[in-house]
Design a protein around this motif. Structure first.
Motif, PDB file in Angstrom:
ATOM      1  N   UNK A   1      39.826  60.660  38.417  1.00  0.00           N
ATOM      2  CA  UNK A   1      39.609  59.517  39.163  1.00  0.00           C
ATOM      3  C   UNK A   1      40.459  58.275  38.710  1.00  0.00           C
ATOM      4  N   UNK A   2      41.670  58.176  39.088  1.00  0.00           N
ATOM      5  CA  UNK A   2      42.488  56.862  38.445  1.00  0.00           C
ATOM      6  C   UNK A   2      41.901  55.675  38.784  1.00  0.00           C
ATOM      7  N   UNK A   3      42.014  54.773  37.997  1.00  0.00           N
ATOM      8  CA  UNK A   3      41.414  53.270  37.925  1.00  0.00           C
ATOM      9  C   UNK A   3      42.362  52.524  38.781  1.00  0.00           C
ATOM     10  N   UNK A   4      41.634  51.597  39.512  1.00  0.00           N
ATOM     11  CA  UNK A   4      42.352  50.653  40.257  1.00  0.00           C
ATOM     12  C   UNK A   4      42.941  49.447  39.451  1.00  0.00           C
ATOM     13  N   UNK A   5      44.204  49.633  38.832  1.00  0.00           N
ATOM     14  CA  UNK A   5      44.790  48.721  37.763  1.00  0.00           C
ATOM     15  C   UNK A   5      44.545  47.374  38.102  1.00  0.00           C
ATOM     16  N   UNK A   6      45.162  47.121  39.439  1.00  0.00           N
ATOM     17  CA  UNK A   6      45.214  45.884  39.957  1.00  0.00           C
ATOM     18  C   UNK A   6      43.849  44.979  39.934  1.00  0.00           C
ATOM     19  N   UNK A   7      43.102  45.893  40.440  1.00  0.00           N
ATOM     20  CA  UNK A   7      41.634  45.309  40.720  1.00  0.00           C
ATOM     21  C   UNK A   7      41.050  44.912  39.365  1.00  0.00           C
ATOM     22  N   UNK A   8      41.367  45.767  38.329  1.00  0.00           N
ATOM     23  CA  UNK A   8      40.794  45.668  36.906  1.00  0.00           C
ATOM     24  C   UNK A   8      41.146  44.172  36.241  1.00  0.00           C
ATOM     25  N   UNK A   9      42.832  44.119  36.492  1.00  0.00           N
ATOM     26  CA  UNK A   9      43.300  43.035  36.096  1.00  0.00           C
ATOM     27  C   UNK A   9      43.013  41.633  36.755  1.00  0.00           C
ATOM     28  N   UNK A  10      42.608  41.946  38.065  1.00  0.00           N
ATOM     29  CA  UNK A  10      42.061  40.501  38.829  1.00  0.00           C
ATOM     30  C   UNK A  10      40.889  40.047  38.275  1.00  0.00           C
ATOM     31  N   UNK A  11      39.905  41.209  38.019  1.00  0.00           N
ATOM     32  CA  UNK A  11      38.597  40.925  37.584  1.00  0.00           C
ATOM     33  C   UNK A  11      38.765  40.038  36.455  1.00  0.00           C
ATOM     34  N   UNK A  12      39.425  40.593  35.280  1.00  0.00           N
ATOM     35  CA  UNK A  12      39.499  39.999  33.989  1.00  0.00           C
ATOM     36  C   UNK A  12      39.942  38.887  33.936  1.00  0.00           C
ATOM     37  N   UNK A  13      41.076  38.578  34.625  1.00  0.00           N
ATOM     38  CA  UNK A  13      41.770  37.225  34.795  1.00  0.00           C
ATOM     39  C   UNK A  13      40.954  36.154  35.537  1.00  0.00           C
TER      40      UNK A  13
ATOM     41  N   UNK B   1      37.651  36.166  35.692  1.00  0.00           N
ATOM     42  CA  UNK B   1      36.610  35.681  34.812  1.00  0.00           C
ATOM     43  C   UNK B   1      37.157  34.426  33.521  1.00  0.00           C
ATOM     44  N   UNK B   2      38.567  34.754  33.210  1.00  0.00           N
ATOM     45  CA  UNK B   2      39.198  33.948  32.134  1.00  0.00           C
ATOM     46  C   UNK B   2      39.319  32.542  32.716  1.00  0.00           C
ATOM     47  N   UNK B   3      39.964  32.458  34.100  1.00  0.00           N
ATOM     48  CA  UNK B   3      40.071  31.355  34.762  1.00  0.00           C
ATOM     49  C   UNK B   3      38.930  30.431  34.840  1.00  0.00           C
ATOM     50  N   UNK B   4      37.930  31.301  35.304  1.00  0.00           N
ATOM     51  CA  UNK B   4      36.535  30.441  35.588  1.00  0.00           C
ATOM     52  C   UNK B   4      35.742  29.944  34.165  1.00  0.00           C
TER      53      UNK B   4
END
Length: 598
Positions: free
Chosen positions: A575-587, A589-592
């Motif tokens: 099951x390949x992870x959705x890389x773009x979604x993972x990056x968006x989630x992390x970024x 959180x950082x911005x918030x």
């Protein structure tokens, strides 16, 4: 602490490590948290506001800050109490090295050179008299130390130095003559650890040499460097400098061993010294990205910037996870040896030496991550990032040296695999059994069972296991083909090392996150889970590329086809992870949070 959960150095490759058996930054004791907070307070009060002074070659300011660190006890964290130190454990010494290094590469270099290679050789190899005489002065900051190993013709090949030590006719002292270069702290050092060759000895010998210009010691001008501008770096010349025979460090011919063991400690400490630099660069980048408006939108909201922020934060989180995992392994090994009756000196030497492979892995991985992080920091700042008025420019220049210090990254890559193979030959790590099992597996029919991936990290941990098989397949075939001559095939060794590095780093992040999810709840770790998954995906891609490079370089025909099929099998996701979604989630959180918050 029991034997069963302390893996030996390099055993992570062939032995499953359980999440509960690793140490994480979330395991810091109250004392360690207090130490961390006091170091951060020192950095924020004394160093960060004066960052510009470090860029103006203000060597006197670096020395002044080192004295202040000495007054706070920070120079003696690793030094035994009987010699004026705090005698804190290995994890605590890593912690201080980590957080004191966040502002300036100049101060970080001065601190690391003094507390590590300037002081440690005496505490680990000195006689009782030598330790009583010199270590308290070094621990308090009354004196500063420097380490004289490198010469114009002796860099990575440290044992090829030409500096000579000649015994006087009356046998009372040695006369040292030679030239040393790139000596950190040379401009204000009171004491040098000097390596020289006696007669035609195969190996160099270490000496403790007090800095006295009247005794044939002179210094070159301060070097003009790309970065670390306020780190004093000079050549040191010895002209028949008299050194009492009692100032020989350890035994005659033992200098090369001292140098190598000092470098092992230096490598893991250098990795730690890159951690807070990453956190602070990320913090500054996030703040700027939130404030910088383009097209009526903060650039932090753009996908291209989110990708950068997420990857920067992920590497910092993974690096921190791996550094403290290894530090605690070393601390436990030291404690185990002390319990068995070893002296403090012997226990620490053997404890660090046991994990020399991990020290090299961390040195390479973290030094390259801090360079990438500062590079992306400049890119996020855009034109402003190229200006010396923002902190990114100096951070990028300071980061560059970390890939050269303590043995270049190329040397450390080859060392990590070379040391692992040597450990296998000595029977300390069983590589042969698992490598043969992988070979048999490749000849067999693959399983078509559908595994249960319902538990957290079930698939990720299975992938880590497969990546280990990929390394064993490639390294095993390399050893089988080339035998002892494998070390001459440097490009294959370096590709294998990259696989080894990615396995250790990815596994460390997964185990840390799994441990914290088990005790604090999965919901509390959602961003850490995303970072562990993102890093693993990147690691798999890199291992696939490096593995292919190695395989097609030394195999052909059926063997090559079989190994390439094996590599494909061992780098395959269900099951390949959705890389773009993972990056968006992390970024997001950082911005918030408007800073590095993990």
């Amino acid at each position: 602490m029991t034997m069963k959960n302390i893996t030996r150095g390099g055993q992570f490759l062939v032995k499953e490590t359980k999440a509960e058996d690793i140490f994480t930054p979330e395991d810091f004791s109250e004392e360690q948290k207090m130490m961390r907070d006091s170091v951060i307070e020192f950095v924020d009060r004394e160093l960060w506001p004066n960052k510009a002074r470090f860029e103006k070659k203000d060597y006197a300011f670096t020395e002044e800050m080192m004295r202040k660190a000495g007054e706070l006890g920070l120079l003696g964290v690793a030094v035994p109490e009987q010699y004026g130190g705090l005698e804190m454990g290995f994890v605590s010494t890593m912690l201080v090295c980590d957080y004191i290094s966040g502002t300036s590469g100049s101060f970080s270099t001065a601190f690391g050179a003094h507390t590590g290679i300037g002081t440690l050789p005496i505490t680990l190899y000195g006689t009782e008299e030598q330790k009583q005489k010199y270590v308290p002065k070094l621990a308090s900051g009354e004196w500063f130390g420097a380490y004289c190993l490198t010469e114009p013709g002796a860099g990575s090949d440290a044992n090829s130095g030409k500096t000579k030590a000649v015994l006087s006719d009356d046998g009372s002292h040695y006369k040292i003559s030679g030239q040393k270069m790139w000596i950190s702290n040379a401009g204000f050092a009171n004491l040098f650890i000097v390596f020289a060759r006696i007669e035609d000895d195969k190996n160099i010998t270490g000496f403790i040499v007090e800095n006295d210009p009247a005794n044939g010691i002179s210094l070159g001008e301060e070097e003009h460097k790309l970065g670390i501008h306020s780190s004093s770096t000079r050549q040191v010349f010895f002209n028949e400098t008299k050194v009492p025979v009692e100032n020989m460090l350890s035994e005659r011919g033992n200098g090369f061993k001292i140098a190598m063991n000092a470098l092992n400690v230096g490598r893991i400490k250098l990795a730690a010294a890159c951690l807070d630099a990453q956190r602070r660069v990320i913090g500054e980048s996030v703040k700027y990205a939130n404030e910088r408006i383009q097209f009526k939108t903060p650039i932090a909201k753009f996908g291209a910037i989110k990708q950068k922020l997420a990857e920067m934060a992920t590497s910092a989180y993974v690096d921190e996870s791996a550094c403290y995992r290894a530090a605690k392994d070393i601390e436990d090994r030291i404690a185990m040896r002390v319990a068995e009756g070893n002296s403090h000196q012997e226990a620490e030497l053997k404890g660090v030496e046991e994990y020399a492979i991990e020290c090299s892995i961390l040195k390479v991985a973290v030094s390259e991550d801090v360079q990438n992080t500062t590079d992306e920091g400049i890119q996020i700042f855009g034109g402003m990032g190229f200006s010396a008025d923002t902190p990114m420019e100096s951070a990028w220049r300071d980061a560059r040296i970390s890939r050269i210090y303590e043995g270049t990254n190329e040397i450390n890559r080859m060392l990590s695999v070379g040391m692992l193979i040597k450990k296998a030959m000595k029977g300390h790590v069983d590589l042969l059994g698992p490598a043969m099992a992988v070979k048999d597996e490749l000849m067999g029919i693959p399983s078509f069972d559908i595994p249960d991936y319902s538990e957290l990290f079930a698939e990720e941990k299975e992938i880590i296991g497969k990546l280990k098989k990929a390394f064993l397949m490639i390294a095993g075939a390399g050893v089988q083909k080339f035998g002892p001559e494998l070390e001459e095939h440097q490009q294959i060794l370096m590709a294998s090392a990259d696989i080894l590095i990615e396995i250790y780093m990815a596994e460390s992040a997964i185990l840390r996150t799994e441990k914290n999810a088990q005790r604090f709840g999965e919901a509390s770790q959602e961003y850490q889970i995303a970072m562990a998954q993102l890093y693993l995906f990147n690691a798999v891609e890199k291992i696939n590329s490096k593995g292919k490079e190695a395989i097609i370089s030394f195999t052909e025909g059926d063997e090559q086809r079989m190994m390439l099929m094996g590599l494909k099998r061992y780098t395959k996701y269900a099951n390949l992870p959705n890389i773009v979604a993972l990056r968006e989630k992390i970024a997001d959180k950082l911005s918030a949070e408007n800073t590095y918050c993990f």
